[in-house]
Write an enzyme that holds these catalytic residues in place. Structure first.
Site, mmCIF file in Angstrom:
data_model
loop_
_atom_site.group_PDB
_atom_site.id
_atom_site.type_symbol
_atom_site.label_atom_id
_atom_site.label_comp_id
_atom_site.label_asym_id
_atom_site.label_seq_id
_atom_site.Cartn_x
_atom_site.Cartn_y
_atom_site.Cartn_z
ATOM 1 N N ASP A 37 0.833 -1.200 0.000
ATOM 2 C CA ASP A 37 0.000 0.000 0.000
ATOM 3 C C ASP A 37 0.867 1.248 0.000
ATOM 4 O O ASP A 37 1.808 1.363 0.785
ATOM 5 C CB ASP A 37 -0.909 -0.001 1.238
ATOM 6 C CG ASP A 37 -1.707 1.282 1.368
ATOM 7 O OD1 ASP A 37 -2.805 1.355 0.783
ATOM 8 O OD2 ASP A 37 -1.238 2.219 2.054
ATOM 9 N N TYR B 26 2.332 10.330 -0.169
ATOM 10 C CA TYR B 26 3.467 9.926 0.655
ATOM 11 C C TYR B 26 4.767 10.456 0.040
ATOM 12 O O TYR B 26 5.207 10.002 -1.020
ATOM 13 C CB TYR B 26 3.548 8.411 0.773
ATOM 14 C CG TYR B 26 2.389 7.756 1.495
ATOM 15 C CD1 TYR B 26 1.435 8.496 2.177
ATOM 16 C CD2 TYR B 26 2.244 6.374 1.479
ATOM 17 C CE1 TYR B 26 0.373 7.889 2.832
ATOM 18 C CE2 TYR B 26 1.190 5.750 2.145
ATOM 19 C CZ TYR B 26 0.259 6.523 2.808
ATOM 20 O OH TYR B 26 -0.789 5.911 3.456
#
Length: 287
Positions: A53, A58
């Site tokens: 994931d 991010y």
């Protein structure tokens, strides 16, 4: 491929995914740790934790780039998940965001694409965008993240909303709010929970859980660490997928081993006493 993982969860479309995957938040940010992080992800896949994931948010894409390097040559062994930022979840941006994630990941499709959390874009528009991505072959299925019960009910009233594959939410032994309403509702509608931060992330809360006397006693009985008991607890039932982050091969090996731990009914009762679920609905925890 050898595996330490025991148990899978079947999604609505019949696809089986491992109950223990790998998260990547705060990974890919440092060149000093990059090689070890890549090695850890690859080892995780070897050990059966083939669900990885990540998200475009991010590290502003650096996590996806690192994951892309890690899965090079083994893409066909990986169930790849990424998430679209809410501001990019409208019809005018979602295709571009997905294509940019695919480029960073070095692949032509995602196995699962999630709305990272609910923003200002109407859910109906996001569902249309997700369905268009499926039609174009860029994603195989879609889901959501950080949606509470009212949001999920609204989602399922939208045409196509019932094709939501998962809802990824914060869930661990020290944060059991979803058990009061959201988790039972999702079980009724056969939408698995994907639990992020199953190790309580870090800081004082994680310390409080991992150093709890009951957790430590159960860990000693199983010859495990408290963190492994926390992971085993998070996947103790058959419809929850945990995605702990592990930046080192040592931690990956420990996470994989945790998937083999079977807590007894008595042990679960003791953990319930130590960390009771709320008796009423509480706001959805998010980090």
């Amino acid at each position: 491929m050898s595996t330490n993982i025991s148990g899978t969860i079947t999604l609505k479309d019949g696809t089986a995914v491992t109950k223990m995957g790998q998260g990547t938040w705060n990974m890919g940010d440092s060149t000093a740790t990059r090689d070890e992080e890549i090695a850890a992800l690859r080892l995780g896949v070897e050990l059966g934790m083939n669900l990885i994931d990540t998200a475009e948010m991010y590290g502003d894409g650096r996590s996806e780039e690192m994951v892309g390097e890690a899965i090079r040559g083994i893409r066909d062994q990986v169930f790849l998940v990424s998430k679209v930022h809410p501001q990019n979840a409208g019809l005018d941006r979602i295709t571009r965001s997905c294509e940019e994630s695919l480029k960073r990941l070095g692949t032509d499709h995602l196995d699962l694409y999630l709305l990272h959390w609910r923003g200002k874009v109407p859910l109906e528009e996001t569902v249309k965008g997700m369905e268009q991505l499926i039609a174009s072959g860029k994603i195989a299925r879609w889901g959501v993240s950080n949606l509470d019960t009212a949001d999920m009910k609204e989602l399922l009233r939208i045409p196509g909303g019932d094709r939501c594959a998962v809802n990824q939410v914060l869930y661990h032994l020290g944060s059991r709010g979803i058990e009061h309403e959201l988790l039972p509702w999702q079980r009724t509608h056969k939408i698995p929970v994907m639990a992020y931060s199953p190790l309580a992330q870090a800081g004082t809360l994680r310390k409080g859980v991992a150093e709890n006397e009951t957790v430590r006693e159960i860990a000693e009985k199983h010859g495990a660490t408290p963190l492994q008991i926390m992971l085993a607890w998070s996947i103790r039932e058959g419809d929850i997928i945990a995605i702990p982050k592990a930046s080192s091969r040592k931690h990956v090996t420990e996470n994989a081993a945790a998937a083999k731990i079977r807590l007894s009914e008595e042990e679960c009762w003791k953990l319930d006493d130590a960390f009771p679920q709320p008796a009423w609905k509480v706001p959805l925890d998010m980090i």
